[in-house]
Enzyme design. Structure first.
Site, PDB file in Angstrom:
ATOM      1  CG  HIS A  51      12.449  45.718 -13.212  1.00 40.99           C
ATOM      2  ND1 HIS A  51      13.480  45.906 -12.329  1.00 40.99           N
ATOM      3  CD2 HIS A  51      11.312  45.904 -12.487  1.00 40.99           C
ATOM      4  CE1 HIS A  51      13.004  46.196 -11.137  1.00 40.99           C
ATOM      5  NE2 HIS A  51      11.691  46.207 -11.205  1.00 40.99           N
ATOM      6  CG  HIS A  52       9.198  42.959 -11.252  1.00 43.79           C
ATOM      7  ND1 HIS A  52      10.364  42.456 -10.717  1.00 43.79           N
ATOM      8  CD2 HIS A  52       8.877  44.055 -10.503  1.00 43.79           C
ATOM      9  CE1 HIS A  52      10.731  43.210  -9.687  1.00 43.79           C
ATOM     10  NE2 HIS A  52       9.857  44.178  -9.544  1.00 43.79           N
TER      11      HIS A  52
END
Length: 403
Positions: free
Chosen positions: A142-143
């Protein structure tokens, strides 16, 4: 004796992505993102009988193609990832490649694209109608931004799955992120897209990477209110974590009315995780997964894609949390008092030289105080929750004090 509850939710047809080739996503022996997390999770789930459930279809992943990756990522970024993977003496720090968090290695493009392929497969399974639910525990990166690697993440598989759902005709998707770190890459990719609600429940950026994700981060001008952030104080335990979840997530998901839920289940909020400062348990994280399952049933006809994410206690925490997740997605939760199979404990001792837990739970107290009981302005957790509710709830016609 069966590992599964004899009563409870009905079995749900589920696709689970499990592929030993995903272990090629390997930043090196001293990096926290150890591929052993995936091996240990897969072997525990297998020993528990999750993969043999009649409603479960276990599938291998594939390396997503450049055209698929480009639905989210810039083509020059994809080319840069491929370039440093062909020659790891190169780096591209402006694109987050070759940094301390994201060192480069031979084949980094293919390894990262295989994680992405797993979540694209999950989306395809839902789109085709083959199953209403799917899990890619190797995903949850998710980064990763459209044009930059960050925080151990190269390609954003959850964003790719969401875009695939939208392109298939799904009108709205709710993304729920319960990793200890703010889901900044996924949020930013959909920052100005009113079709995607991103909710991130994470340790405050005041004390933890990436330093973002506060209550007043609400989305772009075309989608204000579709980015939701609950920045939890360091030290938050199960009671506060679940109180915050239930004070924000169900109300907004119901108001948004998505057709599919995509969730990220990083388990680094656990009290024994080495990189964070939250204080949850395996039991609390299982409870959150059960709550998301109930939301999917209520709002989406059960349609739900779940991914993994962070989590750096690779023996005591990650395999249990993600095995619980897979069983919950499939509609057959594993009871917390289930003994951890002795064969798996022996495997852990022999291969990793560590002592594995005895049971699938921790006998934690997961009682949480409902928001309806009242708001305590002297409590840091309650102030955090109220800040989010005040910022977002009115945009959905909800009362931040009472709804």
């Amino acid at each position: 004796m069966s590992s599964f509850a004899s009563a409870g939710p009905a079995a749900v047809p589920t696709s689970i992505v499990c592929d030993a080739a995903m272990s090629a996503y390997n930043f090196g022996p001293h990096h926290p993102m150890s591929p052993a997390r995936l091996d240990l999770t897969a072997s525990l789930a297998r020993e528990l009988g999750i993969f043999e459930l009649p409603q479960v279809d276990v599938v291998e992943s594939y390396v997503a193609g450049d055209d698929q990756l480009a639905t989210v990522h810039d083509r020059d970024y994809i080319a840069a990832v491929r370039r440093v993977g062909d020659d790891p003496t190169l780096s591209d720090p402006d694109r987050g490649l070759g940094t301390e968090d994201d060192p480069v290695f031979v084949g980094i493009h293919e390894a990262s694209a295989r994680l992405a392929g797993g979540s694209l497969l999950a989306a395809s399974a839902l789109i085709s109608g083959a199953v209403p639910r799917a899990v890619n525990f190797g995903g949850g990166m998710h980064h990763a931004f459209a044009g930059k690697a960050s925080g151990f993440c190269i390609y954003n598989d959850t964003a790719l799955a969401i875009v695939k759902l939208l392109e298939s005709g799904v009108s709205k998707v709710a993304y729920i992120d319960i990793d200890a770190h703010h889901g900044d890459g996924t949020e930013r990719i959909f920052w100005d897209d009113p079709r995607v609600l991103t909710i991130s429940l994470h340790e405050s950026g005041v004390t933890l990477f990436p330093g973002t994700g506060f209550a007043n981060d609400l989305g772009g001008p075309l989608a204000e209110g579709t980015a939701v952030n609950v920045a939890l104080p360091a030290g938050t335990s199960d009671a506060g974590w679940l109180r915050a979840f239930h004070a924000v997530v169900p109300q907004l998901v119901e108001a948004f009315a998505p057709e599919v839920i995509v969730s990220q289940h990083g388990c680094d909020s656990h009290r024994e995780d080495s990189l964070t400062h939250l204080n949850t348990s395996v039991d609390g994280q299982r409870e959150a997964a059960l709550s998301i399952a109930a939301l999917a049933d209520k709002m989406c006809g059960g349609r739900w894609i779940a991914t993994g994410g962070g989590g750096y206690n690779i023996v005591g925490v990650v395999p249990r949390v993600w095995s619980h997740l897979m069983a919950i997605v499939a509609g057959k939760p594993v009871p917390l008092r289930t003994p951890v199979p002795e064969t798996w404990r022996s495997h852990v001792a022999q291969k990793y030289g560590k002592v594995a837990p005895l049971f699938m739970g921790e006998d934690a107290d997961t009682w949480w105080r409902s928001w309806e009981v009242g708001y305590n302005p002297s409590d840091a957790l309650d102030r955090t929750v109220m800040a989010t509710r005040k910022a977002v709830f009115p945009m959905y016609g909800l009362d931040p004090w009472f709804d």
